[in-house]
Design a protein around this motif. Sequence first.
Motif, PDB file in Angstrom:
ATOM      1  N   GLN A 250       3.935   3.516   0.320  1.00  0.00           N
ATOM      2  CA  GLN A 250       3.287   2.228   0.566  1.00  0.00           C
ATOM      3  C   GLN A 250       2.152   1.940  -0.409  1.00  0.00           C
ATOM      4  N   GLN A 253       1.971  -1.658  -1.658  1.00  0.00           N
ATOM      5  CA  GLN A 253       1.411  -2.599  -0.689  1.00  0.00           C
ATOM      6  C   GLN A 253      -0.103  -2.465  -0.624  1.00  0.00           C
ATOM      7  N   ALA A 256      -1.518  -4.371  -3.532  1.00  0.00           N
ATOM      8  CA  ALA A 256      -0.893  -5.672  -3.776  1.00  0.00           C
ATOM      9  C   ALA A 256      -1.896  -6.756  -4.135  1.00  0.00           C
TER      10      ALA A 256
END
Length: 304
Positions: A250, A253, A256
């Motif tokens: 992740q 993310q 991001a």
Amino acid sequence: MMALEQDVSTPPPASAAEQPGGWPSLGWQPDVALRLFGMRRSGNHAVANWLQRNAPGQQALFFNNCKSARMPLSHHQGIERNTVGLSRSEARDLPALGASMASGGLLLISYEDTVPSDYNLDRPVSGDLDERLLSGDVLLLRGFLNWSASLLKKLQGNPAFSLVQRNVVLLRTIDSYRRMLELASHADELALVVVDYDRWMRSAHYRTDLLDRLDLPVADNTLGKIQTYGGGSSFDKDRGDADFDLKTDQRCQQMAEDAEYQAILHLAARDEALLAALVRHYPDDAARLSQLAEHPPFAAGGLF
């Protein structure tokens, strides 16, 4: 001569076990001798620790982050014996180090940010090392989006790097990453064992299969403790046990909203060679980058 530096029709070199006399500098004969190649932030030290924990007879020597084109046993960034780091004086005395090892075991030599196919017979990646002593080569890969996020996060934590300096490093490293993917596309004919860090993190069965391919026993197939090399995890500084969920899948993310990361992804999305390599190994990452390439990184017209 290693498979990466020879014509693929040439038979691979004999394994370490088939060579008389062991490793002369050490006076020690391991059962398995491996080189590990991987880009930084690809789980190099986690995988190296796991390999040591599954060494034959629980005997392992690990030469960390060796200097390319030089003799690895004397040009490295530290040595571990059975996962424990050695002092500088211990690391300098190779005969004493070899004498401290029981018969058999694993010798592991690692390289970071070194693409072995960039080297040749005139300039071998391991310098004067007799590559007939090696059992094999391991290539470590990680998906692009999470890898680049982790690398950028690590570089941002270094106050010695300006924005320009860290992005120069990052873009140059992305180009090496692409060549590593291209090399992995020829793994079978080059007798390379490819380790996908993402799958390695997720699946104990995958790790077991890899140990079998490398002729190593299954002694401790856990993810083990988070390694402290390079400051440890870029995101989870306080974690001590990698078997807890580190969310390594992740990282993109988590980055991001970072403007630098967004800019890097827009550049990467326009690198046709990188996208072609990703399609073969990480098609989901390739698809997401391709979608990003359809959009301008910013409305340039509004600036003028």
